[in-house]
Scaffold this motif. Structure first.
Motif, short mmCIF file in Angstrom:
data_model
loop_
_atom_site.label_atom_id
_atom_site.label_comp_id
_atom_site.label_asym_id
_atom_site.label_seq_id
_atom_site.Cartn_x
_atom_site.Cartn_y
_atom_site.Cartn_z
N LEU A 171 39.17 25.23 56.66
CA LEU A 171 39.44 24.57 58.04
C LEU A 171 39.23 23.44 57.12
O LEU A 171 39.49 22.29 58.53
N SER A 172 38.42 22.90 56.77
CA SER A 172 38.17 21.93 56.50
C SER A 172 39.00 20.85 55.16
O SER A 172 38.80 19.42 55.56
N ASP A 173 40.21 21.56 55.40
CA ASP A 173 41.52 21.01 54.70
C ASP A 173 41.74 19.97 55.80
O ASP A 173 41.48 20.31 56.91
N THR A 174 42.93 18.94 55.27
CA THR A 174 43.83 18.47 55.96
C THR A 174 44.94 18.11 55.50
O THR A 174 45.80 18.10 54.08
N LEU A 175 46.35 19.48 56.10
CA LEU A 175 47.56 19.18 55.90
C LEU A 175 48.58 17.92 56.23
O LEU A 175 48.50 17.07 56.38
N VAL A 176 49.07 17.07 54.66
CA VAL A 176 49.54 15.92 54.74
C VAL A 176 51.30 16.71 54.73
O VAL A 176 51.56 17.22 53.71
N PHE A 177 51.74 15.84 55.35
CA PHE A 177 53.06 16.28 55.85
C PHE A 177 53.95 15.03 54.87
O PHE A 177 53.85 13.70 55.14
N ASN A 178 54.58 15.44 53.95
CA ASN A 178 54.68 13.74 52.93
C ASN A 178 56.43 13.43 53.24
O ASN A 178 56.43 12.55 53.14
N SER A 179 56.93 14.32 54.82
CA SER A 179 58.05 14.14 54.71
C SER A 179 57.91 12.70 56.29
O SER A 179 59.04 12.22 56.03
N ILE A 180 57.29 12.99 56.50
CA ILE A 180 56.44 12.01 57.77
C ILE A 180 55.11 11.09 57.91
O ILE A 180 55.62 10.42 58.58
N GLY A 181 55.27 11.77 56.92
CA GLY A 181 53.67 10.06 56.44
C GLY A 181 52.65 10.75 57.25
O GLY A 181 51.71 9.28 58.22
N ILE A 182 52.20 11.53 58.04
CA ILE A 182 51.03 11.90 58.25
C ILE A 182 50.19 13.08 57.66
O ILE A 182 51.18 14.02 57.51
N SER A 183 49.51 13.46 58.64
CA SER A 183 48.36 14.11 58.24
C SER A 183 47.78 14.96 59.77
O SER A 183 46.96 14.07 60.70
N LEU A 184 47.18 16.43 59.35
CA LEU A 184 46.57 17.14 60.54
C LEU A 184 45.79 17.60 59.44
O LEU A 184 45.63 18.32 58.73
N PRO A 185 44.07 17.93 60.29
CA PRO A 185 42.72 18.54 60.02
C PRO A 185 43.93 20.14 60.11
O PRO A 185 44.13 20.47 62.01
N LEU A 186 43.06 21.22 59.07
CA LEU A 186 43.31 22.55 59.65
C LEU A 186 43.20 22.40 61.50
O LEU A 186 43.38 23.67 62.04
N ASN A 187 42.10 22.34 60.98
CA ASN A 187 40.95 22.50 62.43
C ASN A 187 41.58 21.82 63.69
O ASN A 187 41.07 22.96 64.89
N ASP A 188 42.26 20.95 63.91
CA ASP A 188 42.38 20.62 64.76
C ASP A 188 44.14 21.81 65.08
O ASP A 188 44.79 21.81 66.05
N ILE A 189 44.66 22.78 64.25
CA ILE A 189 46.00 23.04 64.06
C ILE A 189 45.28 24.74 64.82
O ILE A 189 46.03 24.75 65.38
N TYR A 190 44.17 24.74 63.92
CA TYR A 190 43.38 25.71 64.50
C TYR A 190 42.76 26.14 65.68
O TYR A 190 42.08 27.05 65.87
N ASP A 191 42.54 25.03 65.67
CA ASP A 191 41.41 24.79 67.43
C ASP A 191 42.01 26.11 69.01
O ASP A 191 43.07 25.88 69.08
N GLY A 192 41.01 26.60 69.20
CA GLY A 192 41.30 27.48 69.71
C GLY A 192 41.70 28.22 69.37
O GLY A 192 41.30 29.49 70.35
N VAL A 193 41.69 29.19 68.18
CA VAL A 193 41.82 29.96 67.66
C VAL A 193 41.05 31.04 67.10
O VAL A 193 40.67 30.90 66.29
#
Length: 196
Positions: A171-193
Motif C-alpha cells: 500500500l505504500s507503493d506508488t503506481l507509475v503509469f508510463n504511457s500517460i506520465g502520471i502516478s497514483l499511490p496504491l493507498n488511493d487506489i484501494y481507499d475504503g476497500v
C-alpha cells in the motif's frame, strides 16, 4: 465486469458485427462480442466497483486539462483486427478519439486499459484477453488491479518496443503509469476497500 459463458439465447448461431451492434444498442445489459459469439456480462462485487471508482476518480482529476481522457466501463472498445467488442473497467484515450465508422460508441484507439481482477476473470484477463488487447495498435499500457489482494501488475511498452512488467504489492507503493506520465499511490487506489 464479469464475462459469462455465451448466453443460451445467443449460442445457437453466429452473429455478424452489424447484428451484434443493433442488438447491443437496444439492450439494457452489456454483452461482449468475439468472432460471432455474444457473451452476457454480469455485475461486479462492491470491492471491484470501489477499486474501479477510486481509479476513475483519481485519473479524471489528474488528467483534467490534459490530452488524455479516462472512460469507465460504459465505454465500449472495438479491436478491428480480431473482432472483439468489450467494456474494460477503465480505458484512456490520448489525443483524438477514433470510433468505428464515426459512430461515437465503439472506440478504436485506447492508449491504456485497466482491468480490475475478480476471482472468475483473473485467468482470462491475464491470458487470452491480454493477447486480444495487444492487437490494438495504439495500446501502450495494460494494468491489472487485483480486488482480492494489494497487488497490481502494470504491463507497458518499453523504449525497445517490448512489453515490460512492473509489479506493486504494498500500500505504500506508488503506481507509475508510463504511457500517460502520471502516478497514483496504491493507498488511493484501494481507499475504503477492505481486503482480508
Amino acid at each position: 465486469m464479469i464475462v459469462n459463458e455465451p448466453a443460451v439465447d445467443y449460442n445457437k448461431r453466429k452473429y455478424t458485427i452489424e447484428e451484434y451492434l443493433e442488438m447491443e444498442n437496444a439492450a439494457t445489459e452489456k454483452h461482449e462480442y468475439y468472432q460471432g459469439e455474444i457473451f452476457a456480462m454480469s455485475g461486479a462485487k462492491l470491492q471491484h466497483n470501489d477499486i474501479a471508482g477510486n481509479l476513475y476518480a483519481n485519473l479524471w482529476n489528474k488528467l483534467k486539462g490534459k490530452p488524455c481522457k479516462p472512460y469507465n466501463s460504459d465505454q465500449r472498445i472495438h479491436i478491428e483486427k480480431n473482432s472483439l467488442f468489450t467494456y474494460p473497467d477503465i480505458s484512456i484515450v490520448c489525443g483524438q478519439r477514433n470510433t468505428l465508422n464515426d459512430d461515437q460508441y465503439n472506440v478504436l484507439n485506447p492508449t491504456m486499459i485497466i482491468e480490475v481482477l475478480s476471482p472468475s476473470t483473473k485467468t482470462y484477463d491475464r491470458g487470452d484477453k491480454f493477447k486480444l488487447y495487444r492487437d490494438i495498435p495504439t495500446l501502450k499500457e495494460y494494468v491489472l488491479v487485483d480486488s482480492g489482494s494489494y497487488s497490481i501488475e502494470d504491463f507497458y511498452i518499453n523504449e525497445q518496443g517490448n512489453w515490460e512488467l512492473n509489479e506493486y504489492k504494498n500500500l505504500s507503493d506508488t503506481l507509475v503509469f508510463n504511457s500517460i506520465g502520471i502516478s497514483l499511490p496504491l493507498n488511493d487506489i484501494y481507499d475504503g476497500v477492505n481486503i482480508a
